[in-house]
Design a protein around this motif. Structure first.
Motif, short mmCIF file in Angstrom:
data_model
loop_
_atom_site.label_atom_id
_atom_site.label_comp_id
_atom_site.label_asym_id
_atom_site.label_seq_id
_atom_site.Cartn_x
_atom_site.Cartn_y
_atom_site.Cartn_z
N GLU A 136 68.15 25.35 25.11
CA GLU A 136 69.40 25.96 25.63
C GLU A 136 70.63 25.71 25.49
OE1 GLU A 136 68.95 27.89 29.46
OE2 GLU A 136 66.48 28.61 29.41
N ALA A 137 70.47 24.26 25.55
CA ALA A 137 71.63 23.37 25.37
C ALA A 137 71.83 22.89 24.10
CB ALA A 137 72.02 22.43 26.52
N LEU A 138 72.47 23.55 22.94
CA LEU A 138 72.48 23.00 21.76
C LEU A 138 74.06 23.20 21.23
CD1 LEU A 138 70.82 22.26 19.31
CD2 LEU A 138 70.87 24.57 18.52
N TYR A 139 74.55 21.90 20.73
CA TYR A 139 75.68 21.55 20.43
C TYR A 139 75.97 21.05 18.92
CZ TYR A 139 75.92 22.02 25.46
OH TYR A 139 75.77 22.49 26.76
N ALA A 198 71.05 17.65 21.04
CA ALA A 198 70.23 18.45 22.07
C ALA A 198 69.39 17.22 22.80
CB ALA A 198 69.46 19.37 21.70
N GLN A 199 69.09 17.23 24.15
CA GLN A 199 68.12 16.33 24.63
C GLN A 199 68.34 14.89 24.34
OE1 GLN A 199 64.32 17.91 25.24
NE2 GLN A 199 65.07 19.98 25.10
N ASP A 200 69.37 14.26 24.30
CA ASP A 200 69.59 12.89 23.89
C ASP A 200 69.30 12.43 22.48
OD1 ASP A 200 70.14 10.26 24.91
OD2 ASP A 200 68.27 9.48 24.68
N THR A 201 69.31 13.56 21.68
CA THR A 201 68.88 13.42 20.31
C THR A 201 70.27 13.86 19.46
OG1 THR A 201 66.64 13.45 20.76
CG2 THR A 201 67.47 13.50 18.23
N LEU A 202 70.57 13.09 18.30
CA LEU A 202 71.64 13.48 17.22
C LEU A 202 70.47 13.86 16.29
CD1 LEU A 202 74.30 10.69 17.32
CD2 LEU A 202 74.20 12.94 18.52
#
Length: 421
Positions: free
Chosen positions: A343-346, A358-362
């Motif tokens: 849901e949180a994607l940047y 997202a989720q501590d991953t680039l």
């Protein structure tokens, strides 16, 4: 006439059953069936919402529910058009069903594309409170099956959002095994061909079914036109339909890029506010989606410049200026995959740019990295944001290696390694 339509739409009453490709969300839907809550299934037109609901119907029958205790109604049928402003007609449909059968025990009612009926949620609420009916409702509009429903039925509904076929579902459709490393190595040629096709044409089932690329394109174009002229323009009483269409196809030609509302306003001779409203409509029917530039402050994220993506790669083929840029296509594919799970994607940008966070991953995306300059550019971008995330993945079309602490992984292994059973 109404009874004829119900009999025609409910083949399970005649013990007729279709075979479908199992969707990954079926198990989740099945787990919701014993619960009281209304189940809503949302997703873009033609992504398979009706089929998913029918898969649930056959599961119920296989587990002992009488076929006559399950009613399926496709409310998009032309017969219902004259009644769409009368939500009480949904009750008349149910009464007609009761005249065909005298069901005992719980009844399961599937209303497909329910957004065609005004004020449908009022009828559903009245029945939810007073009857032993399990409702499954589907719709192609996110706000109508979230905001409207939550207002009246807070805490009484569970939503499943369905996208077009994922790559693993696409391989299931093609009967290509991929569930472990042995299968992926054994079928590497077939998987390679499949990912070339998926990169270009995406995961709409009817598009997957045909081989002729001109027909694939015609199908996708018909989807877009139907959504624009049936779901957006009439609903919002838009007079200048030409601007809506031109804006959509322009955005489709520029997916993976940053939006500039002022530039779009000048280009289409409408206000910034109107541009934003139209893009909201495109998002509401799951055609496009914007993502924010990451910032630790929520306010800054909201104010940030957005990037735009489409929710199925096939739609890129009907863009007004169809780009042959495979890098853009791959980036959009990675977006669709990450968007399913986050849901949180940047994206990140501060001089250099990272495609996704997202989720501590680039995540950085590059179709190929054989060129030394390309490889250096992609790798250097990670170092600019090393304080934000601990994991780094560079996703390519077909390259596998490790560079320092960066995992370089092909798109198929990135997606399918999660599917090991």
């Amino acid at each position: 006439m109404l009874k004829d339509i119900l009999i025609e739409q409910n083949l399970h009453w005649k013990n007729k059953q279709h075979t479908y490709v199992k969707r990954e969300l079926l198990d989740k839907l099945i787990s919701y069936l014993p619960l009281k809550q209304i189940i809503t299934i949302t997703g873009i037109r033609r992504c398979g919402k009706s089929t998913l609901a029918k898969e649930a119907i056959y599961h119920l029958i296989e587990n002992g529910v009488e076929a006559s205790n399950i009613l399926f109604v496709n409310l998009e049928h032309p017969y219902f058009l004259e009644f769409r402003h009368d939500p009480n007609y949904l009750g008349e449909i149910y009464d007609a069903y009761l005249k065909l059968f005298n069901p005992k025990d719980k009844v399961y009612v599937v209303f497909d594309e329910i957004q065609y009926f005004d004020q449908w949620q009022v009828y559903i609420k009245s029945k939810y409170e007073s009857s032993d009916i399990k409702y499954i409702i589907t719709g192609s509009n996110s706000s109508m099956l979230s905001n409207d429903l939550n207002t009246l039925l807070s805490g009484r509904s569970l939503n499943i959002h369905l996208d077009t076929f994922s790559f693993s579902e696409f391989l299931d459709f093609k009967h290509i095994a991929y569930h472990n490393e042995f299968e992926r190595i054994s079928n590497k040629i077939e998987i390679y061909k499949a990912k070339e096709e998926y990169l270009k044409w995406g995961g709409f089932y009817e598009v997957m079914e045909v081989a002729d690329e001109s027909i694939k394109k015609d199908i996708l174009l018909s989807y877009v036109k139907n959504i624009l002229y049936q779901d957006i323009i009439p609903r919002y009483n838009i007079r200048n339909s030409e601007v809506v269409e031109r804006l959509f196809f322009y955005l489709l030609s520029n997916v993976t890029t940053q939006l500039n509302y002022s530039t779009l306003s000048d280009m289409f001779s409408v206000s910034d506010k109107t541009i934003k409203e139209y893009i909201n409509y495109f998002e509401d029917v799951f055609l496009l989606k914007r993502i924010d530039r990451y910032h630790t402050k929520t306010k800054e994220r909201i104010k940030s410049t957005k990037k735009i993506y489409t929710l199925d790669n096939g739609l890129m083929q009907v863009a007004s200026k169809n780009s042959k840029n495979l890098g853009n296509a791959l980036e959009n594919w990675v977006f669709t995959a990450l968007n399913r799970e986050n849901e949180a994607l940047y994206y990140l940008k501060d001089g250099k740019e990272i495609d996704f966070y997202a989720q501590d991953t680039l995540y950085q995306v590059s179709y190929v990295i054989e060129d030394a300059k390309t490889k250096k550019r992609e790798v250097d971008a990670f170092s600019s944001f090393s304080n934000i995330a601990t994991k780094k993945s560079l996703i390519t079309f077909d390259t596998e290696e490790t560079i320092e602490n960066i995992e370089v992984i092909s798109i198929d292994n990135f997606l399918l390694s999660k599917s090991e059973k």
